[in-house]
Motif scaffolding. Structure first.
Motif, short mmCIF file in Angstrom:
data_model
loop_
_atom_site.label_atom_id
_atom_site.label_comp_id
_atom_site.label_asym_id
_atom_site.label_seq_id
_atom_site.Cartn_x
_atom_site.Cartn_y
_atom_site.Cartn_z
N VAL A 1 6.09 63.82 47.81
CA VAL A 1 6.13 63.93 46.36
C VAL A 1 5.96 65.40 46.00
N VAL A 2 6.80 65.88 45.08
CA VAL A 2 6.70 67.24 44.57
C VAL A 2 6.16 67.17 43.15
N ALA A 3 5.21 68.05 42.84
CA ALA A 3 4.58 68.05 41.52
C ALA A 3 4.70 69.43 40.89
N GLY A 4 4.79 69.45 39.56
CA GLY A 4 4.85 70.71 38.84
C GLY A 4 4.20 70.59 37.48
N THR A 5 3.69 71.70 36.97
CA THR A 5 3.06 71.70 35.66
C THR A 5 4.09 71.51 34.56
N SER A 6 3.63 71.02 33.42
CA SER A 6 4.51 70.81 32.27
C SER A 6 4.13 71.77 31.16
N GLY A 7 5.09 72.62 30.76
CA GLY A 7 4.88 73.50 29.62
C GLY A 7 3.82 74.55 29.82
N GLN A 8 3.56 74.94 31.03
CA GLN A 8 2.50 75.91 31.33
C GLN A 8 3.11 77.24 31.71
N SER A 9 2.42 78.34 31.41
CA SER A 9 2.86 79.66 31.81
C SER A 9 1.72 80.39 32.50
N PRO A 10 1.88 80.80 33.77
CA PRO A 10 3.05 80.57 34.61
C PRO A 10 3.08 79.16 35.18
N ASN A 11 4.20 78.85 35.89
CA ASN A 11 4.35 77.53 36.49
C ASN A 11 3.44 77.36 37.70
N GLU A 12 3.28 76.10 38.08
CA GLU A 12 2.48 75.74 39.25
C GLU A 12 3.20 74.59 39.95
N LEU A 13 3.45 74.73 41.25
CA LEU A 13 4.12 73.70 42.03
C LEU A 13 3.27 73.32 43.23
N ALA A 14 3.40 72.07 43.64
CA ALA A 14 2.71 71.60 44.84
C ALA A 14 3.52 70.49 45.49
N VAL A 15 3.37 70.37 46.81
CA VAL A 15 4.04 69.33 47.58
C VAL A 15 2.98 68.49 48.28
N PHE A 16 3.19 67.16 48.28
CA PHE A 16 2.23 66.24 48.86
C PHE A 16 2.89 65.34 49.88
N ASP A 17 2.22 65.16 51.01
CA ASP A 17 2.60 64.16 52.00
C ASP A 17 1.87 62.87 51.61
N VAL A 18 2.66 61.83 51.26
CA VAL A 18 2.06 60.57 50.82
C VAL A 18 2.37 59.44 51.79
N SER A 19 2.86 59.80 52.99
CA SER A 19 3.27 58.76 53.95
C SER A 19 2.11 57.91 54.44
N SER A 20 0.89 58.46 54.39
CA SER A 20 -0.28 57.71 54.85
C SER A 20 -0.85 56.78 53.79
N GLY A 21 -0.35 56.90 52.58
CA GLY A 21 -0.89 56.12 51.48
C GLY A 21 -1.77 56.93 50.57
N SER A 22 -2.19 58.11 51.05
CA SER A 22 -2.95 59.06 50.23
C SER A 22 -2.15 60.34 50.10
#
Length: 664
Positions: A187-208
């Motif tokens: 899952v890839v996540a990003g901030t909404s309407g924020q300056s500057p932007n922030e992105l993160a990537v998550f491994d969710v294959s384990s259920g967490s």
């Protein structure tokens, strides 16, 4: 008898009030069409290819609207206060909607466009952005002034909600989530309407959710509106207010991996299963939608919305307002004008750039000698190396044409093909480019006059249009020949179910004429053929004559008729719903154009028109329901419009107007 309803308030009152109301009858799919949506805002757009439906969330009105591929509303799911993000299940059976103000994820049955289940996420969580990955539904939520990620597990007998999945707790608001079948446990996540932007990537294959990559201010971007993960799961494409391009980052480490150049201000992105990228911008005076091949920074095609409002700027694209059909044949875009009137725009074949093909052959050439056909294939989008065009020759020996082979297109788009024509007379070379995922097909022709002396052959009535089942006399006239004075006349009615048929064959009279009579029930292409002789070449003449349809209509339910304004008017009580019957020459999938006009400000003006499918017997009944205006002159008619009515078998035929007035 099939009866469909059309709200009278919609069909009759458009001229007399400012409210734009939805019509529930079916309309045809037209290229690059636009339909007004009954929404006051949009949060997300999702396309269900199995049921061919488009779902649009309306946070302000708390509902999800479902339309067909034409933009016609087919269902509305209410009681979804603050609904924003949408996510479609892999089998297209369920649409998951994040309902912020209800603190819930709502499952919608896509087949019926109704709410199926409601899963609470916890008081004050305010979920906004769902994404399916790792066997769970993940969602970004707000909760107590900070953002985080939660999950909904529906695999067991009872749903299980897990909050606070991102233990890093860096989000100031609900993060936007995205996933891809190419990376099923990511899952890839990003901030909404924020300056500057922030992105993160998550491994969710384990259920967490385990954070595997993080970037603060990636690419110096701000005000993220949308993001999408490529089908292979390799990259994430973002749409932020700045910079003026859709940036690409590697999912593995969120390092830069290119960009798609658009303009101010990027606010939407969606990626088709074939990798085509649709990038949107909030642009009053520039193109709004930009189509890219995967990894190519220059657009294949751009769309600039028209101005349907009252401002100097044109309509603009809604944030997150783009969604591909799964087969990439259509792109759906939600736009709005300065009066906050929202429209669903259906863009057909958006990945295919316009293509131009030319073909040139010598005007004359000796028979059985080599000649060259040359030309050029051009497009705004580059062609791959090894692109070919096919060449077909049509002559007296092969009147249906013969495929000769292919020619490879050079780097500059040019091609050359050598041929030795075996027959005299007209030899036509048809060059065809078949097209691909990113280029439209194209055809060009060039004709060479070879060898034999030609004579004249004509066929009358070309371009004329006749009433249905008219008896029409076609006359072929043959000029000077040597021995053969025989002419054959063929009739080819439009439609694949009627073959080309010999009508008459015989010797022309002393004036060189041969006539044949044809009953025209369809548009028909007539062909006169002279097969030639030892001195004169074969020659063909064609004439296409149109045949109208039979159309009759009737209004019922009126309480009296009167002659007024030189017409017969039917008078209806406004409490009585008029019934309008149409009978038309049937043809498979044929539609008729139902058109309503009102007399307003000294002229007849269109209040409503749409195309409706005829029954198998060529009949349809339309009931005008609702509360119409009284004392206003109206008229209605049914017409067959060539091609637009679903086929090109007949010529355009306008039915007679039926005039009516509503009284109290």
């Amino acid at each position: 008898m099939r009866t469909r309803t059309l709200p009278a308030a919609t069909a009759l009152a458009v001229l007399f009030c400012s409210a734009a109301l939805a019509v529930t009858s079916a309309a045809p799919a037209l290229a690059d069409s636009s339909t007004v949506l009954p929404v006051a805002s949009t949060g997300d757009v999702v396309v269900d290819g199995v049921h061919q439906r488009v779902f649009i969330s309306d946070p302000k009105n708390g509902k999800v609207v479902a339309t067909d591929y034409n933009g016609t509303v087919v269902g509305t799911i209410e009681s979804l206060a603050g609904v924003r993000g949408l996510e479609l299940s892999a089998d297209s059976g369920t649409l998951y909607a994040a309902v912020e103000d209800a603190d819930a994820i709502v499952a919608i049955d896509t087949a019926t466009a109704t709410e199926a289940h409601r899963y609470p996420t916890g008081a004050g969580t305010q979920p906004e952005y769902p994404a399916l990955a790792g066997g769970k539904l993940w969602f970004g939520y707000r909760g107590s002034g900070t953002g985080n990620i939660g999950s909904l597990d529906l695999s067991g007998s009872d749903p299980v909600v897990s909050l606070g999945q991102d233990t890093n707790k860096t989000w100031n608001d609900a993060p936007i989530l995205a996933s891809s079948p190419g990376a099923p446990g990511t899952v890839v996540a990003g901030t909404s309407g924020q300056s500057p932007n922030e992105l993160a990537v998550f491994d969710v294959s384990s259920g967490s959710a385990t954070r595997t990559a993080y970037a603060w201010d990636p690419g110096s971007s701000s005000d993220l509106s949308d993001l999408a993960v490529t089908p292979d799961g390799k990259d994430v494409v973002t749409a932020s207010g700045s910079p003026y391009k859709q940036q690409v980052f590697k999912v593995s480490d969120l390092s830069g991996d290119g960009s798609y150049t658009t303009n101010a201000y990027p606010n939407a992105v969606d990626i088709a299963p074939n990798g085509a990228v649709a990038a949107g911008t909030f642009s009053w005076y520039d193109p709004d939608v930009h189509i890219f091949e995967p990894g190519i920074s220059a657009p294949v095609r751009q769309y600039d919305f028209p101005n349907t409002g009252n401002s100097s700027g044109a309509d603009t694209l809604a944030a997150s307002g783009l969604a591909w059909a799964p087969d990439a044949s259509k792109l759906f875009a939600v736009s709005y004008n300065d009066s906050d009137v929202y429209s669903l725009r259906v863009l057909d074949n958006p990945t295919k750039a316009d293509t131009t093909l030319t073909a040139t052959a010598p005007a004359t050439a000796p028979r059985a000698k080599s000649l060259s056909v040359t030309g050029k294939l051009t497009s705004d989008a580059a062609f791959p190396s090894g692109t070919t065009v096919s060449v077909r020759r049509t002559d007296a020996e092969t009147p249906s044409g013969k495929l000769l082979g292919t020619a490879t297109v050079g780097a500059d788009g040019s091609y050359s093909f050598a041929d030795t024509p075996p027959a005299g007379g007209q030899v036509t070379y048809t060059v065809t480019y078949a097209g691909d995922d990113y280029h439209a097909s194209a055809t060009a022709t060039s004709t060479v006059n070879v060898a034999k002396t030609t004579t004249t052959l004509t066929l009358n009535n070309n371009g004329k249009v006749y009433a249905y089942n008219s008896q029409v006399k076609f006359t072929a006239h043959l000029g000077t020949t040597y021995k053969n004075r025989t002419v054959a006349i063929y009739a080819d009615p439009y439609g694949g179910d009627k073959p080309n048929k010999l009508v008459k064959s015989g010797t022309v009279d002393s004036s060189g004429n041969l006539s044949a009579t044809v009953y025209l029930t369809r548009d028909t292409k007539l062909t006169a053929k002279f097969t030639g002789d030892t001195r004169y070449a074969p020659v063909t003449a064609t004439s296409t004559a149109g045949a109208q349809v039979k159309v009759s209509t009737a209004l019922s339910g009126y309480y009296t008729t009167k002659t007024a304004w030189n017409q017969t008017y039917r008078y209806f009580h406004k409490s009585k719903d008029p019934v309008y019957d149409t009978t038309m020459t049937p043809y498979p999938n044929r539609k008729y154009k139902a058109e309503v006009q009102g007399y307003y400000d000294g002229a007849w003006r269109s209040t409503h028109s749409e195309y409706l499918v005829l029954g198998s017997g060529g009949t349809d009944t339309l009931e005008l329901t609702g509360t119409p205006p009284t004392g206003v002159r109206f008229r209605i008619r049914s017409s067959y419009i060539d091609t637009t009515s679903g086929d090109n078998v007949n010529s355009t035929t306008y039915g007679t107007w039926k005039y009516f007035i509503f009284t109290s």
